[in-house]
Write a protein that holds these residues in place. Structure first.
Motif, PDB file in Angstrom:
ATOM      1  N   GLU A   9       5.818   4.389  -2.811  1.00  0.00           N
ATOM      2  CA  GLU A   9       6.541   5.525  -3.393  1.00  0.00           C
ATOM      3  C   GLU A   9       7.908   5.116  -3.934  1.00  0.00           C
TER       4      GLU A   9
ATOM      5  N   THR B  79       0.828  -1.212   0.000  1.00  0.00           N
ATOM      6  CA  THR B  79       0.000   0.000   0.000  1.00  0.00           C
ATOM      7  C   THR B  79       0.862   1.262   0.000  1.00  0.00           C
ATOM      8  N   ARG B  80       2.075   1.150   0.502  1.00  0.00           N
ATOM      9  CA  ARG B  80       3.054   2.239   0.376  1.00  0.00           C
ATOM     10  C   ARG B  80       3.988   1.869  -0.764  1.00  0.00           C
TER      11      ARG B  80
ATOM     12  N   PRO C 115       7.926  10.422   1.731  1.00  0.00           N
ATOM     13  CA  PRO C 115       6.695   9.631   1.925  1.00  0.00           C
ATOM     14  C   PRO C 115       5.462  10.402   1.475  1.00  0.00           C
ATOM     15  N   LYS C 116       4.453   9.649   1.062  1.00  0.00           N
ATOM     16  CA  LYS C 116       3.191  10.242   0.645  1.00  0.00           C
ATOM     17  C   LYS C 116       2.009   9.682   1.435  1.00  0.00           C
ATOM     18  N   HIS C 117       2.273   8.761   2.352  1.00  0.00           N
ATOM     19  CA  HIS C 117       1.186   8.129   3.094  1.00  0.00           C
ATOM     20  C   HIS C 117       0.616   9.079   4.141  1.00  0.00           C
ATOM     21  N   GLY C 118      -0.589   8.787   4.599  1.00  0.00           N
ATOM     22  CA  GLY C 118      -1.314   9.691   5.486  1.00  0.00           C
ATOM     23  C   GLY C 118      -0.632   9.950   6.810  1.00  0.00           C
ATOM     24  N   ARG C 119       0.036   8.962   7.367  1.00  0.00           N
ATOM     25  CA  ARG C 119       0.632   9.147   8.694  1.00  0.00           C
ATOM     26  C   ARG C 119       1.765  10.164   8.672  1.00  0.00           C
ATOM     27  N   SER C 120       2.391  10.347   7.523  1.00  0.00           N
ATOM     28  CA  SER C 120       3.460  11.343   7.437  1.00  0.00           C
ATOM     29  C   SER C 120       2.912  12.769   7.472  1.00  0.00           C
TER      30      SER C 120
END
Length: 404
Positions: free
Chosen positions: A209, A206-207, A373-378
């Motif tokens: 990048e 799902t990650r 990173p482009k994921h939401g938690r970042s």
């Protein structure tokens, strides 16, 4: 991975001793204390029982069990919030004292370990809501969906010769249903214009990048043979095959991963990709022009099969990969290591330590490609580890033997 030896659990119901096969995604031992609960059981009562170590076998409406699990989650979150506020205040005070005494603060690694402990406790509490499934994974609960296909894919066949039933946590059942959904619809990889279809117990990409890093990195002049170590869903091997590598050998120790990768290779018609069950490197294989690996990024102990895709206790896989790579490289061959520096920001591993491991393995850095990173938690500034997550960089380290 599920234990190979069957385990059984027993409980009393209507003055009768019942027993069933015990299924646990994280290999938890069968519960010692089980009480029966139903729609009349309040969330507060269930929370007290779960926190006291008592498992609860649900006999009510299936959808109400889902709502009860959500209510338990909210109570855990409120408890975690109170603890995190207290810990943050204590950590801030410790950081102030440390800065005044010119001692490097340990606030961030402490927060990381506290979060890991909280996650473990959360999983333990939520896993105490149980369901019984009969022959063929059929539930007798009101409004229960058909879960047989998802459970068979996740846990294997039940023994129909003895009319075997099973007990499992509602949370594990949700995991099996979620995995079935991912397997059906796939995870889109936009850079490649395709989807990857994960299986239960295999870490989903799902990650992704880092995919662009693999597309941007120049292939070695000779690229007839490549290894993908710890292939998982097979994503890296797919990228190498699509970039024109003639022979790709993908390895993994997890049988679920091998099955998953094989299905993805067949779906994409990639006959040049070979699979081998191996702990790191393939056997009886030619020397490779390129060896790629995307190991777990954080040096911590995994507590469930899925966590093996994230946590690598004592960086054992990473160090083992580095130590074995050089001797399996052809002349002018390269190693591509995909690694996040989140462990460095969490003070779990230093950059100097990583570079020493490169040197000890007889490897040096030819170049490095980076991405953010482009994921939401970042982007979540309410996360106690936001400072580390927002500073994270994922890199493709191109490593070559000394004097290559």
């Amino acid at each position: 991975m599920l234990a190979t030896e069957k385990q059984y659990v027993q409980w009393h119901e209507n003055e009768t001793l019942r027993h069933a096969r015990w299924l646990s995604q994280s290999n938890q031992v069968p519960p010692a204390r089980i009480v029966l609960v139903d729609d009349k059981t309040t969330a507060d009562e269930a929370y007290r029982l779960a926190c006291a170590g008592t498992s609860m076998l649900w006999h009510g409406d299936f959808q109400n069990a889902r709502q009860l699990l959500q209510a338990l989650t909210r109570r855990i979150e409120r408890s975690e919030l109170r603890k995190s506020i207290k810990a943050a205040n204590k950590s801030a005070e410790s950081a102030k004292l440390a800065s005044e005494s010119l001692v490097l603060p340990k606030v961030i690694p402490n927060l990381f370990h506290q979060q890991r402990q909280a996650q473990t406790q959360r999983s333990r509490v939520l896993s105490r809501l149980l369901l019984e499934l009969g022959k063929g994974y059929v539930s007798q609960l009101r409004r229960a969906p058909d879960v047989s296909a998802a459970c068979t894919a996740a846990f294997g066949q039940l023994d129909e010769k003895i009319d075997e039933s099973c007990l499992l946590s509602f949370r594990d059942l949700q995991g099996a249903l979620g995995a079935a959904g991912w397997r059906a619809k796939g995870v889109p990889i936009e850079n490649l214009g395709l989807s990857i279809f994960p299986h239960y117990g295999v870490f989903a990409p799902t990650r992704h990048e880092y995919v662009q890093l693999l597309l941007d990195a120049p292939l070695p002049n000779e690229h007839d043979v490549a290894f993908d170590i710890g292939t998982g869903t097979g994503l890296l091997a797919i990228i190498l095959a699509q970039r024109g590598v003639k022979q790709v050998i993908a390895t993994d120790l997890n049988p679920r991963a091998l099955s998953c990768a094989s299905e993805n290779f067949v779906r994409l018609e990639l006959p040049a990709v070979q699979l081998q069950q191996a702990d790191l490197f393939p056997t009886d294989a030619p020397l490779a022009n390129l060896i790629v690996c995307n190991p777990p990024w954080l040096p911590a102990k995994p507590t469930s099969p899925l966590e093996y895709g994230v946590y690598d206790a004592n960086s054992a896989m990473l160090r083992g990969f580095l130590q074995g790579a050089k001797q399996r490289l052809a002349e002018q061959g390269e190693v591509w290591l995909i690694l996040s520096d989140l462990a460095e920001h969490l003070q779990l591993r230093s950059r100097d330590e990583l570079l020493v491991w490169f040197a000890d393995a007889g490897l040096e850095v030819k170049y490095r490609l980076d991405t953010h990173p482009k994921h939401g938690r970042s982007q979540d500034n309410t996360d106690p580890l936001f400072a580390a997550r927002s500073a994270e960089i994922t890199s493709l380290w191109c490593l070559v033997p000394f004097n290559n």
